[in-house]
Design a protein around this motif. Structure first.
Motif, PDB file in Angstrom:
ATOM      1  N   ASP A 262       0.803  -1.215   0.000  1.00  0.00           N
ATOM      2  CA  ASP A 262       0.000   0.000   0.000  1.00  0.00           C
ATOM      3  C   ASP A 262       0.843   1.275   0.000  1.00  0.00           C
ATOM      4  OD1 ASP A 262      -2.268  -1.578   0.072  1.00  0.00           O
ATOM      5  OD2 ASP A 262      -2.355  -1.570   2.264  1.00  0.00           O
ATOM      6  N   LEU A 263       2.146   1.157   0.211  1.00  0.00           N
ATOM      7  CA  LEU A 263       3.018   2.327   0.244  1.00  0.00           C
ATOM      8  C   LEU A 263       3.532   2.642  -1.154  1.00  0.00           C
ATOM      9  CD1 LEU A 263       5.138   1.428   3.385  1.00  0.00           C
ATOM     10  CD2 LEU A 263       3.196   2.983   3.266  1.00  0.00           C
ATOM     11  N   ILE A 264       3.725   3.925  -1.421  1.00  0.00           N
ATOM     12  CA  ILE A 264       4.245   4.359  -2.720  1.00  0.00           C
ATOM     13  C   ILE A 264       5.358   5.365  -2.482  1.00  0.00           C
ATOM     14  CG2 ILE A 264       3.695   5.590  -4.841  1.00  0.00           C
ATOM     15  CD1 ILE A 264       1.000   4.304  -4.796  1.00  0.00           C
ATOM     16  N   ILE A 265       6.470   5.214  -3.199  1.00  0.00           N
ATOM     17  CA  ILE A 265       7.597   6.133  -3.089  1.00  0.00           C
ATOM     18  C   ILE A 265       7.221   7.421  -3.815  1.00  0.00           C
ATOM     19  CG2 ILE A 265      10.014   6.499  -3.707  1.00  0.00           C
ATOM     20  CD1 ILE A 265      10.334   3.413  -3.543  1.00  0.00           C
ATOM     21  N   PRO A 266       7.261   8.577  -3.099  1.00  0.00           N
ATOM     22  CA  PRO A 266       6.783   9.823  -3.698  1.00  0.00           C
ATOM     23  C   PRO A 266       7.761  10.532  -4.634  1.00  0.00           C
ATOM     24  CG  PRO A 266       7.380  10.197  -1.421  1.00  0.00           C
ATOM     25  CD  PRO A 266       7.554   8.730  -1.685  1.00  0.00           C
ATOM     26  N   THR A 267       9.064  10.346  -4.449  1.00  0.00           N
ATOM     27  CA  THR A 267      10.041  11.068  -5.267  1.00  0.00           C
ATOM     28  C   THR A 267      11.221  10.171  -5.597  1.00  0.00           C
ATOM     29  OG1 THR A 267      11.228  11.885  -3.335  1.00  0.00           O
ATOM     30  CG2 THR A 267       9.489  13.294  -4.197  1.00  0.00           C
ATOM     31  N   GLY A 268      12.043  10.635  -6.526  1.00  0.00           N
ATOM     32  CA  GLY A 268      13.287   9.934  -6.840  1.00  0.00           C
ATOM     33  C   GLY A 268      13.173   8.980  -8.002  1.00  0.00           C
ATOM     34  N   LYS A 269      14.205   8.186  -8.129  1.00  0.00           N
ATOM     35  CA  LYS A 269      14.338   7.254  -9.245  1.00  0.00           C
ATOM     36  C   LYS A 269      13.205   6.225  -9.283  1.00  0.00           C
ATOM     37  CE  LYS A 269      17.695   3.799 -10.786  1.00  0.00           C
ATOM     38  NZ  LYS A 269      19.004   3.215 -10.482  1.00  0.00           N
ATOM     39  N   ARG A 270      12.768   5.787  -8.114  1.00  0.00           N
ATOM     40  CA  ARG A 270      11.724   4.761  -8.034  1.00  0.00           C
ATOM     41  C   ARG A 270      10.344   5.341  -7.732  1.00  0.00           C
ATOM     42  NH1 ARG A 270      12.567   0.240  -4.377  1.00  0.00           N
ATOM     43  NH2 ARG A 270      11.044  -0.697  -5.767  1.00  0.00           N
ATOM     44  N   LYS A 271      10.129   6.591  -8.106  1.00  0.00           N
ATOM     45  CA  LYS A 271       8.860   7.275  -7.863  1.00  0.00           C
ATOM     46  C   LYS A 271       7.692   6.453  -8.401  1.00  0.00           C
ATOM     47  CE  LYS A 271       6.426  11.558  -8.813  1.00  0.00           C
ATOM     48  NZ  LYS A 271       6.517  12.892  -9.382  1.00  0.00           N
ATOM     49  N   GLY A 272       6.663   6.303  -7.560  1.00  0.00           N
ATOM     50  CA  GLY A 272       5.471   5.571  -7.964  1.00  0.00           C
ATOM     51  C   GLY A 272       5.515   4.084  -7.695  1.00  0.00           C
TER      52      GLY A 272
ATOM     53  N   SER B 176      13.652  -1.602   2.974  1.00  0.00           N
ATOM     54  CA  SER B 176      13.641  -0.139   3.038  1.00  0.00           C
ATOM     55  C   SER B 176      12.765   0.352   4.185  1.00  0.00           C
ATOM     56  CB  SER B 176      13.129   0.449   1.728  1.00  0.00           C
ATOM     57  OG  SER B 176      14.018   0.179   0.692  1.00  0.00           O
ATOM     58  N   ILE B 177      11.668  -0.327   4.403  1.00  0.00           N
ATOM     59  CA  ILE B 177      10.784   0.035   5.513  1.00  0.00           C
ATOM     60  C   ILE B 177      11.496  -0.186   6.840  1.00  0.00           C
ATOM     61  CG2 ILE B 177       8.605  -0.499   6.660  1.00  0.00           C
ATOM     62  CD1 ILE B 177       7.546  -1.340   3.867  1.00  0.00           C
ATOM     63  N   TYR B 178      12.188  -1.318   6.972  1.00  0.00           N
ATOM     64  CA  TYR B 178      12.948  -1.588   8.195  1.00  0.00           C
ATOM     65  C   TYR B 178      14.031  -0.528   8.413  1.00  0.00           C
ATOM     66  CZ  TYR B 178      11.006  -6.228   9.190  1.00  0.00           C
ATOM     67  OH  TYR B 178      10.189  -7.251   9.526  1.00  0.00           O
ATOM     68  N   ARG B 179      14.743  -0.132   7.345  1.00  0.00           N
ATOM     69  CA  ARG B 179      15.779   0.899   7.474  1.00  0.00           C
ATOM     70  C   ARG B 179      15.184   2.223   7.913  1.00  0.00           C
ATOM     71  NH1 ARG B 179      17.937  -1.668   2.859  1.00  0.00           N
ATOM     72  NH2 ARG B 179      16.897  -0.196   1.487  1.00  0.00           N
ATOM     73  N   ALA B 180      14.046   2.601   7.349  1.00  0.00           N
ATOM     74  CA  ALA B 180      13.393   3.856   7.725  1.00  0.00           C
ATOM     75  C   ALA B 180      12.975   3.830   9.195  1.00  0.00           C
ATOM     76  CB  ALA B 180      12.182   4.109   6.836  1.00  0.00           C
TER      77      ALA B 180
END
Length: 68
Positions: A21-31, A38-42
């Protein structure tokens, strides 16, 4: 994105349930969806800032002094 993860984890959902359900808002992998890693790192970064707020403030002040 982090706010959503924290809120849904408090509701008892697993990372695997939250991730699609999560979407990357910016950057190379946007959308695209972030990986579970990545979630664990955040979350790990968030925990550090919560555990050592004075270190974050000091680092921010040092950065501001250097960039002026």
């Amino acid at each position: 994105m982090l706010h959503t993860v924290l809120r849904r984890r408090a509701g008892g959902e697993s990372f695997e349930q939250i991730q699609p359900d999560l979407i990357i808002p910016t950057g190379k992998r946007k959308g695209q969806n972030p990986s579970v890693a990545s979630i664990y790192r955040a979350l790990a970064e968030h925990e550090k800032t919560q555990a050592y707020p004075e270190a974050v403030e000091t680092a921010h002040a040092d950065f501001c002094a250097v960039t002026r």
